[in-house]
Every structure is written in structure tokens, then in C-alpha cells.
Design a protein around this motif. Sequence first.
Motif, PDB file in Angstrom:
ATOM      1  N   TYR A 305       0.817  -1.233   0.100  1.00 24.12           N
ATOM      2  CA  TYR A 305      -0.078   0.115   0.082  1.00 24.12           C
ATOM      3  C   TYR A 305       0.882   1.367  -0.060  1.00 24.12           C
ATOM      4  O   TYR A 305       0.424   2.284  -0.519  1.00 24.12           O
ATOM      5  N   TRP A 306       1.806   1.215   0.620  1.00 26.42           N
ATOM      6  CA  TRP A 306       2.817   2.399   0.397  1.00 26.42           C
ATOM      7  C   TRP A 306       3.534   2.498  -0.712  1.00 26.42           C
ATOM      8  O   TRP A 306       3.345   3.602  -1.495  1.00 26.42           O
ATOM      9  N   GLN A 307       3.720   1.576  -1.265  1.00 27.84           N
ATOM     10  CA  GLN A 307       4.159   1.691  -3.086  1.00 27.84           C
ATOM     11  C   GLN A 307       3.093   2.041  -3.714  1.00 27.84           C
ATOM     12  O   GLN A 307       3.333   3.046  -4.896  1.00 27.84           O
ATOM     13  N   LEU A 308       1.820   1.777  -3.737  1.00 28.13           N
ATOM     14  CA  LEU A 308       0.825   2.218  -4.268  1.00 28.13           C
ATOM     15  C   LEU A 308       0.555   3.756  -4.152  1.00 28.13           C
ATOM     16  O   LEU A 308       0.309   4.725  -5.136  1.00 28.13           O
ATOM     17  N   LEU A 309       0.619   4.152  -2.900  1.00 25.35           N
ATOM     18  CA  LEU A 309       0.537   5.644  -2.448  1.00 25.35           C
ATOM     19  C   LEU A 309       1.779   6.477  -3.345  1.00 25.35           C
ATOM     20  O   LEU A 309       1.301   7.528  -3.825  1.00 25.35           O
ATOM     21  N   GLU A 310       2.974   5.901  -3.470  1.00 23.82           N
ATOM     22  CA  GLU A 310       4.203   6.504  -3.889  1.00 23.82           C
ATOM     23  C   GLU A 310       3.697   6.582  -5.518  1.00 23.82           C
ATOM     24  O   GLU A 310       4.084   7.632  -6.056  1.00 23.82           O
ATOM     25  N   ARG A 311       3.104   5.656  -5.984  1.00 21.39           N
ATOM     26  CA  ARG A 311       2.695   5.695  -7.653  1.00 21.39           C
ATOM     27  C   ARG A 311       1.487   6.579  -7.740  1.00 21.39           C
ATOM     28  O   ARG A 311       1.779   7.647  -8.666  1.00 21.39           O
ATOM     29  N   ALA A 312       0.834   7.079  -6.703  1.00 20.14           N
ATOM     30  CA  ALA A 312      -0.337   7.684  -7.009  1.00 20.14           C
ATOM     31  C   ALA A 312       0.357   9.390  -6.911  1.00 20.14           C
ATOM     32  O   ALA A 312       0.065  10.311  -7.704  1.00 20.14           O
ATOM     33  N   PHE A 313       1.523   9.564  -6.102  1.00 21.41           N
ATOM     34  CA  PHE A 313       2.104  10.760  -6.088  1.00 21.41           C
ATOM     35  C   PHE A 313       2.893  10.887  -7.264  1.00 21.41           C
ATOM     36  O   PHE A 313       2.893  11.884  -7.794  1.00 21.41           O
ATOM     37  N   LEU A 314       3.581   9.854  -7.769  1.00 23.25           N
ATOM     38  CA  LEU A 314       4.208  10.057  -9.145  1.00 23.25           C
ATOM     39  C   LEU A 314       3.566  10.514 -10.224  1.00 23.25           C
ATOM     40  O   LEU A 314       4.047  10.913 -11.286  1.00 23.25           O
ATOM     41  N   THR A 315       2.319  10.195 -10.218  1.00 24.32           N
ATOM     42  CA  THR A 315       1.407  10.440 -11.282  1.00 24.32           C
ATOM     43  C   THR A 315       0.459  11.564 -11.040  1.00 24.32           C
ATOM     44  O   THR A 315      -0.564  11.856 -11.530  1.00 24.32           O
ATOM     45  N   ALA A 316       0.859  12.425 -10.000  1.00 25.73           N
ATOM     46  CA  ALA A 316       0.145  13.506  -9.683  1.00 25.73           C
ATOM     47  C   ALA A 316      -1.505  13.317  -9.429  1.00 25.73           C
ATOM     48  O   ALA A 316      -2.163  14.440  -9.371  1.00 25.73           O
ATOM     49  N   MET A 317      -1.577  12.267  -8.642  1.00 23.41           N
ATOM     50  CA  MET A 317      -2.991  12.276  -8.277  1.00 23.41           C
ATOM     51  C   MET A 317      -3.379  12.825  -7.146  1.00 23.41           C
ATOM     52  O   MET A 317      -2.174  13.183  -5.972  1.00 23.41           O
ATOM     53  N   ALA A 318      -4.483  13.347  -6.721  1.00 18.35           N
ATOM     54  CA  ALA A 318      -4.566  14.015  -5.392  1.00 18.35           C
ATOM     55  C   ALA A 318      -4.422  13.007  -4.395  1.00 18.35           C
ATOM     56  O   ALA A 318      -5.505  12.232  -4.355  1.00 18.35           O
ATOM     57  N   LEU A 319      -3.870  13.184  -3.232  1.00 19.23           N
ATOM     58  CA  LEU A 319      -3.924  12.369  -2.248  1.00 19.23           C
ATOM     59  C   LEU A 319      -4.740  12.589  -1.005  1.00 19.23           C
ATOM     60  O   LEU A 319      -5.005  13.705  -0.711  1.00 19.23           O
ATOM     61  N   PRO A 320      -5.385  11.760  -0.412  1.00 24.81           N
ATOM     62  CA  PRO A 320      -6.061  12.022   0.754  1.00 24.81           C
ATOM     63  C   PRO A 320      -5.386  12.777   1.981  1.00 24.81           C
ATOM     64  O   PRO A 320      -4.246  12.704   2.088  1.00 24.81           O
ATOM     65  N   GLN A 321      -5.992  13.902   2.333  1.00 17.84           N
ATOM     66  CA  GLN A 321      -5.416  14.724   3.323  1.00 17.84           C
ATOM     67  C   GLN A 321      -4.592  14.108   4.288  1.00 17.84           C
ATOM     68  O   GLN A 321      -3.594  14.619   4.800  1.00 17.84           O
ATOM     69  N   HIS A 322      -4.929  12.781   4.996  1.00 15.53           N
ATOM     70  CA  HIS A 322      -4.343  12.337   6.312  1.00 15.53           C
ATOM     71  C   HIS A 322      -3.097  11.639   5.589  1.00 15.53           C
ATOM     72  O   HIS A 322      -2.289  11.236   6.416  1.00 15.53           O
ATOM     73  N   ALA A 323      -2.858  11.421   4.459  1.00 14.87           N
ATOM     74  CA  ALA A 323      -1.505  10.889   3.866  1.00 14.87           C
ATOM     75  C   ALA A 323      -0.721  11.899   3.220  1.00 14.87           C
ATOM     76  O   ALA A 323       0.339  11.417   2.920  1.00 14.87           O
TER      77      ALA A 323
END
Length: 332
Positions: A305-323
Amino acid sequence: MRTATHPREILLGAQAAANMLPVCDHYSGVEVRMRKSLELQAQMLQEFGACVFDVTLDCEDGAAVGNEKAHARLVASLAKNSQAGCRVAARVHAVDHPAFEEDIATIVQEAGHKLSHIMLPKVDSVDDILRAERALERASGGHIPLHALIESPAAVHQAFEIAAHARVQSLSFGLMDFVSAHAGAIPGAAMGVQGQFVHPMVVRAKLEIAAACHAYGKVPSHCVVTEFRDAPALQVAASKACTELGYTRMWSIHPAQIRPILNAFAPATSEVQEAADILVAAAAQDWAPISYNGVLHDRASYRYYWQLLERAFLTAMALPQHARQWFDGNAA
């Protein structure tokens, strides 16, 4: 001794040292296209607030025969004057090409402080990496990572050894040269967007490269789709590379391919929300096992799940506020 506090260090351990790379690597070698690529990169940097794709300025295919020196100077100038916050690389000639040493000297000495990496084509063994490493050090570019282009059966055979080298950050698959290296034993259809995902020898090569990268915490970069006007085909190819073959990065050869690659490599919004919820709950328990919606999670799933969040960041997705706290001050 410093205690790890960031999820990336806690969950990934030694692999946390590997740099996160944008999921798209865009190539151009003709002057007008190189300039337009850098302009587009700067525009999308402003749009997303992060550099969402690399621009690799190409000497190998971009320089006309006999004009290698002038082309290297042009690449150096463009890289040197690229906008702050952008990621710009150079693909030099292969180590056995007469222009290789001068490419490195010219580009690195003038623009080494701006280069994200050097792409090295036609890598067949670690010896090629060592030769490039020595050239970088002579040019005072010892800090610059190397990306290696795997384009032959011999290189595929050596992929794990190449990926293991500390200077190597990423391996890319060179589809066209790989097919042509087989003396007609692989049909030309295997270079197309459909054939490259079904021919056994091509698929095997792709899987070997991806496996080698993941074994050593490096980034596997998928080959080009030459049918650049076929947007649906590109979307299918990028999705297959990401979800079926284990690639976390892909080449672009036309500006129209960049956003589809970003979209294909981005996780679903629902997955990002779930990942953030699980990781925040895990952090609150100091990364001990937790139950989430009736499912047990521990560090094995936390890493995913952490690597999934990193991929979201790298593709400029909006991250949930608490992350978002975990990504403050970072750039893709």
C-alpha cells in the motif's frame, strides 16, 4: 544511530535508497522537438506542481552522422538551461561508438549539475556499465545515475548482473533492436503494439528485465509504442506493462503519449483512499498488525500500500488529506 521514522524507510528498508522516478520517460532528438518537449515539461510542472515525466534528449538517434559533436553541444546547452524542478536526461551513444567519450565529456562537463541521469544504449554486460562509470568520473559526473537500455539476447541474459550494479538506477527494454537481433527468427509483427505482448521470446525478455529490476530495487521501464497516433492501443499497452508485466515506467516518443501513460500507471482513486486509510491506521499502531474491514494487515501488505501511494504521488493524483504529510517537500 538514527531511527527510521518515515514510512518509506520503515517499510522498504534498503530499497528506500532507490529514487522514485516519474512513470513516463519522454524521448526526443530533433532540435525543434527537444525544445517543445522541454516547454511541455515546464508547462506540466506548473500544472501539477511536480515533474511528472522525464525528458531524455537523444544523441544516439538524434545526431546526424558526422554531426555528433555539434549535437552533443546542443543537448548540453538545452539541459543546462532547462527549468528548475524539471528532470532532464541525455541518451548518449553506445560505449563502443567513436562519439561516446565526447558525448559524456561535453554533456556532463557543461550540464552535469542539471542531469537526472544518463541513458546508456546497447548495454550487453556490466563491462559496459563500468566503462561508462569511468567516463562519468573523468568528466566529474560521478554523482549521475546510469540507466541501461537492454536490446539484445546477450543483454537479457545478463540483466540481473547489470541491475545489481550500484550506479544503475533503471533498465529499459529496447524492443526494436531486440527483435532485429534475432536474424529474422522473430517476425516483424512482434515490434507492433499487439505482437510484442504475445510473442513468447519478447514477453520472456520483458519479464526477465522486470524481474531483474525488482530483485535489486531498480526501476523497470517499458519500451515504446511506435503506433503513436493510436491512442487506444497505447492505453492498452501501458496498462498491460503496468498490471501484467511488472513495469513501473514507460517510454514516450510523442507528446500525445505522455498523459495516457500517466493515466495507465496511476492507481484507482478507491485504491489510493484504501491505502491511505490502512497506512494511517498502521502508523497509529507503530506498524504492528491491524484489522481493517475484517482483514488482517501487517508489514507485508503495508509495503504494497505504501508503494501504491508513491505511484499515486508520481502520477500527480490528489492524495487523501491524512496521507499528504508523508509527501510534503517531495517532488516527483
